[in-house]
Write a protein that holds these residues in place. Structure first.
Motif, PDB file in Angstrom:
ATOM      1  N   GLY A  78      24.140  56.187  25.988  1.00  0.00           N
ATOM      2  CA  GLY A  78      25.294  56.647  26.975  1.00  0.00           C
ATOM      3  C   GLY A  78      26.235  57.303  26.422  1.00  0.00           C
ATOM      4  N   TYR A  79      26.268  58.199  25.519  1.00  0.00           N
ATOM      5  CA  TYR A  79      26.642  58.940  25.403  1.00  0.00           C
ATOM      6  C   TYR A  79      25.457  60.807  26.312  1.00  0.00           C
ATOM      7  CZ  TYR A  79      29.230  62.792  22.003  1.00  0.00           C
ATOM      8  OH  TYR A  79      30.447  64.054  21.412  1.00  0.00           O
ATOM      9  N   ARG A  93      26.256  64.689  30.712  1.00  0.00           N
ATOM     10  CA  ARG A  93      26.089  64.824  31.669  1.00  0.00           C
ATOM     11  C   ARG A  93      26.891  64.962  33.009  1.00  0.00           C
ATOM     12  NH1 ARG A  93      20.862  62.613  30.241  1.00  0.00           N
ATOM     13  NH2 ARG A  93      21.281  60.752  31.155  1.00  0.00           N
ATOM     14  N   ARG A  94      26.914  63.669  33.078  1.00  0.00           N
ATOM     15  CA  ARG A  94      28.391  62.940  34.407  1.00  0.00           C
ATOM     16  C   ARG A  94      29.332  64.376  34.026  1.00  0.00           C
ATOM     17  NH1 ARG A  94      29.015  56.762  33.627  1.00  0.00           N
ATOM     18  NH2 ARG A  94      26.605  56.497  34.309  1.00  0.00           N
ATOM     19  N   ILE A  95      30.251  65.065  32.347  1.00  0.00           N
ATOM     20  CA  ILE A  95      31.455  65.786  32.800  1.00  0.00           C
ATOM     21  C   ILE A  95      30.561  67.159  33.076  1.00  0.00           C
ATOM     22  CG2 ILE A  95      32.235  66.983  30.605  1.00  0.00           C
ATOM     23  CD1 ILE A  95      32.049  64.469  28.530  1.00  0.00           C
ATOM     24  N   LEU A 143      31.954  70.296  36.044  1.00  0.00           N
ATOM     25  CA  LEU A 143      32.136  71.726  35.427  1.00  0.00           C
ATOM     26  C   LEU A 143      31.517  73.239  36.327  1.00  0.00           C
ATOM     27  CD1 LEU A 143      32.262  70.948  31.369  1.00  0.00           C
ATOM     28  CD2 LEU A 143      34.196  72.169  32.775  1.00  0.00           C
ATOM     29  N   GLY A 144      30.673  72.652  37.173  1.00  0.00           N
ATOM     30  CA  GLY A 144      30.175  73.859  38.129  1.00  0.00           C
ATOM     31  C   GLY A 144      30.499  74.388  39.066  1.00  0.00           C
ATOM     32  N   GLU A 145      31.830  74.546  39.244  1.00  0.00           N
ATOM     33  CA  GLU A 145      32.771  74.653  40.216  1.00  0.00           C
ATOM     34  C   GLU A 145      33.936  75.293  39.472  1.00  0.00           C
ATOM     35  OE1 GLU A 145      31.835  75.461  43.426  1.00  0.00           O
ATOM     36  OE2 GLU A 145      29.642  73.612  42.908  1.00  0.00           O
ATOM     37  N   HIS A 146      34.327  74.572  38.871  1.00  0.00           N
ATOM     38  CA  HIS A 146      35.132  75.948  38.350  1.00  0.00           C
ATOM     39  C   HIS A 146      35.883  75.691  36.397  1.00  0.00           C
ATOM     40  CE1 HIS A 146      36.289  71.174  38.241  1.00  0.00           C
ATOM     41  NE2 HIS A 146      36.132  71.739  39.447  1.00  0.00           N
ATOM     42  N   LEU A 173      27.090  74.163  30.321  1.00  0.00           N
ATOM     43  CA  LEU A 173      28.344  73.995  30.539  1.00  0.00           C
ATOM     44  C   LEU A 173      29.628  73.432  30.248  1.00  0.00           C
ATOM     45  CD1 LEU A 173      27.612  73.828  34.485  1.00  0.00           C
ATOM     46  CD2 LEU A 173      27.824  75.502  33.040  1.00  0.00           C
ATOM     47  N   VAL A 174      29.106  72.453  29.250  1.00  0.00           N
ATOM     48  CA  VAL A 174      29.968  71.404  28.232  1.00  0.00           C
ATOM     49  C   VAL A 174      30.399  72.428  27.112  1.00  0.00           C
ATOM     50  CG1 VAL A 174      29.703  68.867  26.715  1.00  0.00           C
ATOM     51  CG2 VAL A 174      28.913  68.940  28.961  1.00  0.00           C
TER      52      VAL A 174
END
Length: 312
Positions: free
Chosen positions: A153-154, A159-161, A165-168, A206-207
């Motif tokens: 789950g983590y 991945r969702r977080i 973050l790809g655009e800002h 990115l995270v």
């Protein structure tokens, strides 16, 4: 700006959430270090029973739960905003998900044997046992996530977080919101407190970059204060006048009644007092302690159960 007193301890993820909000808003605050496990007599003198971390004190007003604490800090210092105008509802909804679903998944993963051992490698086995027993009592009746299930789950949540973050630079735009602080603190616990299991972040760079930006906000200007000093502040103060928010009666319990408020899940310790306010957002109880004097203890509605004292 009134004097802000935060009752917390360094290891607490939810305390890190508030420390960073204080930093983002460039606020000065007093730090009272509390025990991580019960008993907590100095804290309970102020709250009347509530023992979760952190607690914000402003004079004789005691604010429980980070959701309410963030609202209080936003009112005192509106800029930079925690709840952006273009996405207020989204920010609050993401924060609630993070403080509950993401948090418990991250904790189950981080406290797997390797992480738990690292957490207490300096404190020793007795401290580890005491912490484990304390949290077991706090979570009685709650479903438990096994570490293997939590890992899957983590990874999905990270991945969702990352996708956000790809655009800002922050989750909802160019500046951090309540969503950032609420999603950050469970991840902070894994990365900073249990780095032995922090390789789970390797697939989402990115995270990690976002976490560095949030951490760079700092903790504001902190000054130490003793627990006895905080209690003396409460005893010398008068609770602030309540706002004129409308009474929202969902329980058939009149203002002025003796009531008990408890968490709906984690940390079931009750707080009893006289019901002074029940607005659409929060409850306020008046109670008196021989050390702290008369205080107002405030809770958010969401996540807390209100009952008449006789029925509790």
């Amino acid at each position: 700006m009134p004097e802000l007193i935060l009752h917390h301890y360094p290891l607490s993820p939810f305390a890190e959430k508030i420390r960073l909000v204080l930093g983002a808003k460039k606020l000065a605050w007093k730090s009272v270090i509390i025990p991580s496990v019960m008993p907590k007599p100095d804290l309970v003198a102020l709250t009347g029973g509530y023992r979760k971390t952190p607690v914000l004190q402003i004079g004789a007003d005691i604010y429980c739960d980070t959701a309410l604490i963030c609202d209080v800090l936003e009112h005192l210092q509106p800029e930079p905003a925690l709840y952006p105008l273009h996405a207020k509802g989204l920010a609050r909804t993401l924060a609630h998900w993070a403080d509950n679903t993401l948090f418990w998944t991250a904790m189950a993963y981080s406290t797997q044997p390797k992480g738990f051992a690292q957490l207490f490698e300096k404190a020793g086995p007795e401290a580890a046992r005491a912490f484990g027993e304390d949290r077991k009592a706090m979570s009685a009746g709650m479903p438990r996530i096994r570490p293997a299930d939590a890992a899957a789950g983590y990874r999905s949540y990270l991945r969702r977080i990352s996708d956000m973050l790809g655009e800002h630079p922050f989750l909802l735009g160019q500046t951090p919101s309540i969503a950032d602080f609420s999603m950050y603190h469970p991840l902070w616990f894994t990365r900073v407190r249990t780095p032995a299991v922090a390789d789970i972040f390797n697939a989402t760079p990115l995270v990690l970059e976002w976490m560095d930006r949030v951490a760079a906000l700092g903790h504001g200007t902190m000054e130490d204060l003793s627990a006895s000093g905080a209690i003396a502040v409460a005893a010398a103060a008068t609770p602030a006048a309540l706002s004129g928010d409308a009474f929202q009666d969902d329980h058939g319990i009149a203002l002025g009644s003796r009531v008990v408020i408890t968490s709906e899940s984690f940390g079931p310790e009750p707080t009893e007092g006289e019901l002074l306010a029940a607005t659409r957002m929060h409850y306020t109880l008046r109670r008196t302690d021989k050390r702290a004097g008369t205080v107002h203890v405030h809770f958010p509605r969401i996540g807390y159960a209100l009952k008449a004292a006789a029925a509790a």
